[in-house]
Scaffold this active site. Structure first.
Site, PDB file in Angstrom:
ATOM      1  N   LYS A   1       0.530  -1.285  -0.276  1.00 25.96           N
ATOM      2  CA  LYS A   1      -0.109  -0.213  -0.061  1.00 25.96           C
ATOM      3  C   LYS A   1       0.838   1.805  -0.083  1.00 25.96           C
ATOM      4  O   LYS A   1       0.049   2.883  -0.049  1.00 25.96           O
ATOM      5  CB  LYS A   1      -0.985   0.387   1.673  1.00 25.96           C
ATOM      6  CG  LYS A   1      -1.976  -1.220   1.021  1.00 25.96           C
ATOM      7  CD  LYS A   1      -3.271  -1.160   1.740  1.00 25.96           C
ATOM      8  CE  LYS A   1      -4.060  -1.898   1.365  1.00 25.96           C
ATOM      9  NZ  LYS A   1      -5.100  -2.205   1.855  1.00 25.96           N
TER      10      LYS A   1
ATOM     11  N   LYS B   1      -3.826 -10.783  -5.990  1.00 20.30           N
ATOM     12  CA  LYS B   1      -5.761 -11.827  -4.932  1.00 20.30           C
ATOM     13  C   LYS B   1      -6.908 -10.573  -6.118  1.00 20.30           C
ATOM     14  O   LYS B   1      -6.779  -9.626  -5.300  1.00 20.30           O
ATOM     15  CB  LYS B   1      -5.264 -11.797  -3.142  1.00 20.30           C
ATOM     16  CG  LYS B   1      -5.738 -10.231  -2.769  1.00 20.30           C
ATOM     17  CD  LYS B   1      -6.303 -10.721  -0.735  1.00 20.30           C
ATOM     18  CE  LYS B   1      -6.472  -9.195  -0.727  1.00 20.30           C
ATOM     19  NZ  LYS B   1      -6.577  -9.143   0.824  1.00 20.30           N
TER      20      LYS B   1
ATOM     21  N   LYS C   1     -11.506  -6.769  -2.937  1.00 21.97           N
ATOM     22  CA  LYS C   1     -12.925  -5.586  -2.567  1.00 21.97           C
ATOM     23  C   LYS C   1     -12.313  -4.048  -2.797  1.00 21.97           C
ATOM     24  O   LYS C   1     -13.174  -3.145  -3.445  1.00 21.97           O
ATOM     25  CB  LYS C   1     -14.170  -5.434  -1.255  1.00 21.97           C
ATOM     26  CG  LYS C   1     -13.061  -4.749  -0.143  1.00 21.97           C
ATOM     27  CD  LYS C   1     -14.565  -5.299   0.490  1.00 21.97           C
ATOM     28  CE  LYS C   1     -13.424  -6.428   2.094  1.00 21.97           C
ATOM     29  NZ  LYS C   1     -12.171  -5.946   2.779  1.00 21.97           N
TER      30      LYS C   1
HETATM   31  N1  AQP Z   1      -8.712 -12.400  -2.634  1.00 19.28           N
HETATM   32  C1  AQP Z   1      -8.966 -13.337  -1.830  1.00 19.28           C
HETATM   33  N2  AQP Z   1      -9.185 -14.912  -0.896  1.00 19.28           N
HETATM   34  C2  AQP Z   1      -9.344 -15.593   0.233  1.00 19.28           C
HETATM   35  N3  AQP Z   1      -9.208 -14.795   1.194  1.00 19.28           N
HETATM   36  C3  AQP Z   1      -9.810 -13.128   1.159  1.00 19.28           C
HETATM   37  N4  AQP Z   1      -9.723 -12.182   2.052  1.00 19.28           N
HETATM   38  C4  AQP Z   1      -9.720 -10.700   0.974  1.00 19.28           C
HETATM   39  N5  AQP Z   1      -9.672 -11.277   0.560  1.00 19.28           N
HETATM   40  C5  AQP Z   1      -9.634 -12.421  -0.500  1.00 19.28           C
HETATM   41  C6  AQP Z   1     -10.546 -12.414   3.667  1.00 19.28           C
HETATM   42  O1  AQP Z   1     -11.521 -12.061   4.347  1.00 19.28           O
HETATM   43  C7  AQP Z   1     -11.370 -11.639   4.899  1.00 19.28           C
HETATM   44  C8  AQP Z   1     -11.754  -9.707   4.829  1.00 19.28           C
HETATM   45  O2  AQP Z   1     -10.361  -9.139   4.947  1.00 19.28           O
HETATM   46  P1  AQP Z   1     -10.460  -7.206   4.968  1.00 19.28           P
HETATM   47  O3  AQP Z   1     -12.109  -7.401   4.792  1.00 19.28           O
HETATM   48  O4  AQP Z   1     -10.620  -7.810   6.661  1.00 19.28           O
HETATM   49  O5  AQP Z   1      -9.432  -7.319   4.359  1.00 19.28           O
HETATM   50  P2  AQP Z   1      -8.872  -7.532   3.265  1.00 19.28           P
HETATM   51  O6  AQP Z   1      -7.924  -9.315   3.120  1.00 19.28           O
HETATM   52  O7  AQP Z   1      -7.623  -6.380   3.354  1.00 19.28           O
HETATM   53  O8  AQP Z   1      -9.521  -7.460   2.277  1.00 19.28           O
HETATM   54  P3  AQP Z   1      -9.931  -7.018   1.024  1.00 19.28           P
HETATM   55  O9  AQP Z   1     -11.117  -7.624   0.338  1.00 19.28           O
HETATM   56  O10 AQP Z   1      -7.923  -7.329  -0.097  1.00 19.28           O
HETATM   57  O11 AQP Z   1      -9.719  -5.488   1.023  1.00 19.28           O
HETATM   58  P4  AQP Z   1      -8.841  -4.331   0.495  1.00 19.28           P
HETATM   59  O12 AQP Z   1      -9.405  -4.311  -0.611  1.00 19.28           O
HETATM   60  O13 AQP Z   1     -10.103  -3.334   1.633  1.00 19.28           O
HETATM   61  O14 AQP Z   1      -8.226  -4.124   1.749  1.00 19.28           O
HETATM   62  C9  AQP Z   1      -9.896 -11.879   5.518  1.00 19.28           C
HETATM   63  O15 AQP Z   1      -9.931 -12.516   6.688  1.00 19.28           O
HETATM   64  C10 AQP Z   1      -9.266 -12.228   4.726  1.00 19.28           C
HETATM   65  O16 AQP Z   1      -8.043 -13.373   4.665  1.00 19.28           O
END
Ligand code: AQP
Length: 332
Positions: A115, A197, A200
């Protein structure tokens, strides 16, 4: 009778609309664990604000995530469902643990490094500190197990280090948690760039499937998934796009990748894509219907998150008081 079940803690931040990655990597597994464990699942709104959020969207997404949890099969009677900011102990414990964490260990976090490349010098201090807040979330409940996708493994290891450090510095206070990582859905990849990965907060909507995506959108996005020119359905790192589709199918249907490859002998990518799209639709459609029903019943949701916060506050405050006492703060 004393509850001897092991404790689980996990959460998702409302930093964007939830994706299939969040669902398969996190929520779907929580559903399987709820009978065996005493589970705390929060909507991590304090984590979401590490990046600027529109207040209206943040409120909408917070309730939407709570509805997604319940609609996916997480029983609010069996589990403690709450909104992170409703339990002030998370922020308080986070400061206490910040004071025994190191810049070096935080700076080594891959997510922070990624980031910072995006934001440069103006990267928020919250993004740097966020793994400490996550450690507090987990340690306050004395969680034994934290079900997360593989992207969060490094943060969980940090939570273990921070917890152990506090235990050694003062006296045993926290349970040291283990990660619980699903096999086939550990990392669902971006549909347009299968080397990163599915996320969102990704800019290109074709890279992800949202839990709330309409049927036609799901079909279109899956049919446009980037694959390769090999043309044979294999589960191989040389074919990351196809591997990702197999992982999605495997985790939805509960069939091993090896068996899926066998089923597609002599068939091409278009058959695989069609089946993946239909599997996603079958999985998500009933959940979407329930989510919409719940979102129109705000009083019910309020009742759930208020009850959840009551229980979470009780447990978290107990741990927080112990921490404060051991550090030397005068009891209130
Ligand atoms: N692509 C993925 N595959 C498997 N698991 C995933 N998780 C997120 N993306 C994947 C799991 O979802 C949970 C919630 O995550 P979070 O919202 O707290 O943060 P994150 O991992 O940073 O999720 P995002 O979607 O990538 O959010 P942004 O884009 O806002 O940073 C966790 O258990 C994560 O492992």
């Amino acid at each position: 009778m004393e509850d001897t079940k092991k404790i689980i803690f996990s959460g998702i931040k409302p930093s964007g609309d939830l994706t299939l990655g969040n669902y398969l990597g996190a929520i779907k597994n929580w559903v399987k664990l709820q009978d065996q464990y005493d589970c705390y699942f929060c909507v991590a709104d304090l984590h979401a604000i590490t990046v600027r959020q529109d207040p209206k969207d943040l409120r909408r997404r917070t309730l939407e995530i709570l509805s997604i949890y319940i609609s996916s099969g997480i029983d609010p009677e069996k589990n403690t469902l709450f909104i992170q900011s409703h339990v002030p102990a998370h922020s308080e414990a986070s400061w206490l643990l910040t004071c025994s964490s190191y810049m070096g260990e935080l700076g080594r976090m891959t997510q922070f490094k990624d980031k910072s490349q995006k934001y440069g010098e103006s990267i928020g201090a919250g993004l740097f500190n966020y793994p400490i807040l996550m450690s507090s979330d987990i340690l306050l409940y004395n969680a034994d197990l934290v079900p997360v996708g593989i992207d969060q493994k490094q943060h969980l290891e940090l939570a273990r280090d921070i917890g152990e450090r506090f235990n050694n510095l003062y006296s045993p206070t926290f349970t040291i948690p283990d990660a619980y990582i699903p096999t086939s859905a550990a990392k669902i990849m971006d549909l347009q760039d299968p080397t990163k990965k599915m996320s969102k907060s990704e800019d290109n909507p074709n890279g992800y499937i949202l839990i709330m995506d309409p049927v036609e959108v799901i079909r279109k996005k899956i049919s446009r998934t980037v694959t390769d020119s090999i043309g044979i359905v294999n589960y191989s790192d040389d074919q990351p796009g196809v591997k990702n589709l197999i992982n999605i199918l495997s985790s939805i249907k509960g069939i091993s990748p090896k068996d899926i490859v066998k089923n597609y002998e002599g068939l091409g990518y278009s058959e695989l894509k069609k089946d993946v799209a239909e599997a996603i639709i079958t999985e998500l459609s009933p959940i979407q219907t329930k989510i919409n029903e719940l979102l129109s019943n705000k009083t019910y949701l309020e009742d759930i998150y208020k009850k959840g916060a009551e229980k979470a506050n009780y447990v978290a405050n107990k741990t927080l008081r112990k921490m404060q006492k051991k550090i030397g703060l005068i009891p209130r």
